[in-house]
Design a protein around this motif. Structure first.
Motif, short mmCIF file in Angstrom:
data_model
loop_
_atom_site.label_atom_id
_atom_site.label_comp_id
_atom_site.label_asym_id
_atom_site.label_seq_id
_atom_site.Cartn_x
_atom_site.Cartn_y
_atom_site.Cartn_z
N THR A 126 8.02 0.41 -4.00
CA THR A 126 6.89 0.95 -4.73
C THR A 126 5.97 1.75 -4.04
O THR A 126 5.96 1.63 -2.88
N ASN A 127 5.07 2.26 -4.61
CA ASN A 127 4.00 3.27 -4.01
C ASN A 127 3.03 2.53 -3.17
O ASN A 127 2.78 1.30 -3.51
N GLY A 128 2.89 2.82 -1.88
CA GLY A 128 2.35 2.11 -0.94
C GLY A 128 3.09 1.53 0.03
O GLY A 128 2.67 0.54 1.14
N GLY B 194 4.27 -5.59 2.17
CA GLY B 194 3.68 -4.04 2.19
C GLY B 194 3.61 -3.55 3.44
O GLY B 194 3.44 -4.25 4.51
N ILE B 195 3.75 -2.32 3.80
CA ILE B 195 3.66 -1.68 5.12
C ILE B 195 2.76 -0.54 5.20
O ILE B 195 2.30 -0.02 4.34
N PHE B 196 1.82 -1.02 6.22
CA PHE B 196 0.46 -0.43 6.60
C PHE B 196 0.40 0.35 7.97
O PHE B 196 0.73 -0.49 8.88
N ILE B 197 0.48 1.68 8.04
CA ILE B 197 0.28 2.48 9.04
C ILE B 197 -1.36 2.63 9.31
O ILE B 197 -1.94 3.11 8.64
N ILE B 198 -1.78 2.04 10.45
CA ILE B 198 -3.11 2.21 11.25
C ILE B 198 -3.34 3.04 11.92
O ILE B 198 -2.79 3.09 13.12
N ASN B 199 -3.61 4.45 11.46
CA ASN B 199 -3.82 5.68 12.16
C ASN B 199 -4.87 5.80 13.03
O ASN B 199 -6.02 6.03 12.41
N GLN B 200 -4.95 5.85 14.40
CA GLN B 200 -6.16 6.29 15.22
C GLN B 200 -6.55 7.65 15.00
O GLN B 200 -5.73 8.54 15.42
N TYR B 201 -7.65 7.77 14.56
CA TYR B 201 -8.02 9.46 14.47
C TYR B 201 -8.79 9.90 15.91
O TYR B 201 -9.18 9.11 16.60
N GLY B 202 -8.33 11.03 16.21
CA GLY B 202 -8.83 11.75 17.45
C GLY B 202 -8.03 11.60 18.44
O GLY B 202 -6.87 11.04 18.41
N VAL C 286 -7.68 6.49 3.17
CA VAL C 286 -6.48 5.72 2.69
C VAL C 286 -5.81 6.14 1.76
O VAL C 286 -6.20 6.69 0.70
N THR C 287 -4.29 6.50 2.09
CA THR C 287 -3.46 7.17 1.50
C THR C 287 -2.26 6.50 1.04
O THR C 287 -1.71 5.94 2.02
N LYS C 288 -1.81 6.17 -0.20
CA LYS C 288 -0.60 5.48 -0.43
C LYS C 288 0.64 6.29 -0.66
O LYS C 288 0.56 7.16 -1.71
N PRO D 28 4.92 6.95 -0.75
CA PRO D 28 5.88 6.40 -1.60
C PRO D 28 6.44 5.09 -0.56
O PRO D 28 7.12 4.02 -1.00
N LEU D 29 6.41 5.29 0.81
CA LEU D 29 7.14 4.20 1.77
C LEU D 29 6.09 3.64 2.57
O LEU D 29 6.81 2.54 3.31
N PHE D 30 5.10 3.59 2.49
CA PHE D 30 3.77 3.13 3.43
C PHE D 30 2.57 3.46 2.90
O PHE D 30 2.49 4.31 2.18
N THR D 31 1.65 2.75 3.19
CA THR D 31 -0.01 3.03 3.03
C THR D 31 -0.45 3.43 4.53
O THR D 31 -0.25 2.72 5.42
N ASN D 32 -1.06 4.63 4.50
CA ASN D 32 -1.69 4.84 5.58
C ASN D 32 -3.37 5.01 5.70
O ASN D 32 -3.77 5.27 4.61
N ILE D 33 -3.82 4.26 6.56
CA ILE D 33 -5.01 4.05 6.97
C ILE D 33 -5.68 4.66 8.10
O ILE D 33 -5.42 4.21 9.27
N THR D 34 -6.28 5.79 8.04
CA THR D 34 -6.82 6.48 9.29
C THR D 34 -8.25 5.95 9.36
O THR D 34 -9.01 6.01 8.60
N VAL D 35 -8.45 5.43 10.71
CA VAL D 35 -9.82 5.25 11.26
C VAL D 35 -10.27 5.64 12.34
O VAL D 35 -9.61 6.31 13.24
N GLU D 36 -11.52 5.56 12.49
CA GLU D 36 -12.26 5.78 13.61
C GLU D 36 -13.02 4.72 14.30
O GLU D 36 -13.31 3.98 13.83
N ILE D 37 -12.24 4.47 15.74
CA ILE D 37 -12.54 3.39 16.31
C ILE D 37 -13.47 3.53 17.39
O ILE D 37 -13.85 2.58 18.28
N GLY D 38 -14.30 4.53 17.75
CA GLY D 38 -15.06 4.61 19.02
C GLY D 38 -14.39 5.08 20.23
O GLY D 38 -13.35 5.31 20.00
N LYS D 39 -15.18 4.92 21.08
CA LYS D 39 -14.56 5.34 22.58
C LYS D 39 -14.77 4.21 23.45
O LYS D 39 -15.60 3.29 23.48
#
Length: 371
Positions: A129-131, A177-185, A348-350, A352-363
């Motif tokens: 299902t979605n996400g 549930g599958i979650f992709i934690i995407n580092q921005y930048g 945060v975008t869901k 069909p195959l995973f949930t993508n969470i794009t985050v800013e984590i600093g330097k």
């Protein structure tokens, strides 16, 4: 003579007519009493309804209506053996999922030469299902599993990972549930901090019991390597092809690992200060052993993994401070971890195959000068 015969004939005709009238009279009387009895039944039903309204514990409805027997205290009426017209069949409780799912196939052929698209993966997994969520339809899983992947610029790897892992997890009867934690930048990559963020964010989605942290380039070669949590922190990827299918050293905890919520909080999560490649897995292993836990592992024949070959990512160079940090885990783990985590969620975008969470984590902090 003729008159005598005519008289007898007329007599017979009169008797026949009289008999017909008598029969007609009897039929009319039978019909009359039948109609009268129906009318009486109608009135009795009407009176019965009025009576039942004022005395709801009685039931005079035909054809099976009788006065109920008053029972002593503590007794109950027996259930009717006749099914009701508005009866809804009760849904049988779903049984627990078996410890060893029967649909496992064992050793798998893993290859990365054929082209892979997300559309193909989605067609192969219509019940996801979605996400990127899946729940076994025929049994209840003991754990709800969140699979967390630290990520940046790995679209090619992600397609293969989803292609292989979704069917494996479904055969394992995992509620996941599958979650992709995407580092921005483009700043220095921080794998362990992304894993901490994943733990924090997935609990906003649902109440997960088990957290599996997986690199996106590692594919299990045996579906008997069950992706759920155990009594002790679990290390799944113990025999990678790049290490000759052997554990490189006793304290290795890299690639794919799993912890329950209790285990994760006991070690204060993962360190946030490992910027760049290397060291965080050894720090996590130290945290586990320093808190009185032991690492559990599958059999070496089952814990085999194939890695998708790739060049080292930009901005993920080896961390020159990693060896010094590993030696100071005991002093740093209480202040550096889930209790000191800081980040900002951008999106945060869901899918069909995973949930993508794009985050800013600093330097990363400035590195001290050499010498």
């Amino acid at each position: 003579m003729t008159r005598l015969m005519l008289g007898r004939t007329l007599e017979r005709i009169c008797k026949a007519v009289l008999l017909l009238c008598l029969v007609h009279f009897l039929i009319m009387m039978i019909l009359y009493f039948d109609v009268y009895s129906q009318r009486f039944d109608i009135f009795s039903r009407f009176n019965g309804r009025n009576f039942s309204r004022t005395h709801p514990y009685y039931n005079l409805s035909r054809p099976n209506g009788t006065f109920p027997t008053y029972l002593p205290a503590g007794d109950h009426f027996l259930p009717s053996t006749k099914p009701e017209t508005n009866y809804t069949p009760t849904i049988k409780p779903v049984p627990p999922c078996p410890e060893v799912p029967p649909g496992l196939v064992g050793r798998l052929l893993i290859e990365f030469s054929s082209a892979m698209t997300l559309e193909r993966v989605q067609k192969e997994n219509p019940d996801v299902t979605n996400g990127g969520k899946y729940t076994p339809p025929d049994c209840k899983a003991k754990q709800k599993v969140a699979i967390i992947i630290p990520y940046r610029h790995r679209d090619h790897h992600l397609k293969y990972w989803l292609h292989y892992l979704h069917p494996i997890l479904r055969r394992q009867k995992i509620d996941y549930g599958i979650f992709i934690i995407n580092q921005y930048g483009e700043d220095t990559f921080n794998r362990a901090k992304l894993l901490n963020i994943g733990y924090t964010e997935v609990l906003k989605d649902a109440e997960y019991d088990c957290f599996i942290f997986s690199d996106v380039d590692l594919i299990p070669m045996d579906d008997r390597n069950l992706y759920h949590c155990y009594d002790q922190p679990r290390h799944f990827a113990i025999a990678m092809d790049k290490f000759g299918f052997r554990l490189p050293y006793a304290g290795y905890f890299g690639g794919v690992s799993g912890l329950t919520k209790v285990q994760f909080l006991k070690i204060n999560g993962f360190p946030n200060e490992y910027w760049g490649w290397g060291g965080e897995d050894d720090d996590i292993y130290n945290r586990i052993t320093l808190n009185g836990m032991k690492v559990s592992r599958p059999d070496v024949r089952i814990g085999r993994y194939r890695m998708i070959k790739h060049e080292r990512d930009k901005h993920n160079e080896p961390n020159p401070q990693r060896f010094n940090k590993i030696q100071n885990t005991k002093a740093s783990m209480k202040r550096d971890g889930i209790n000191s985590l800081q980040y900002r969620v951008l999106e945060v975008t869901k899918y069909p195959l995973f949930t993508n969470i794009t985050v800013e984590i600093g330097k990363p902090p400035p590195r001290p000068p050499r010498g």
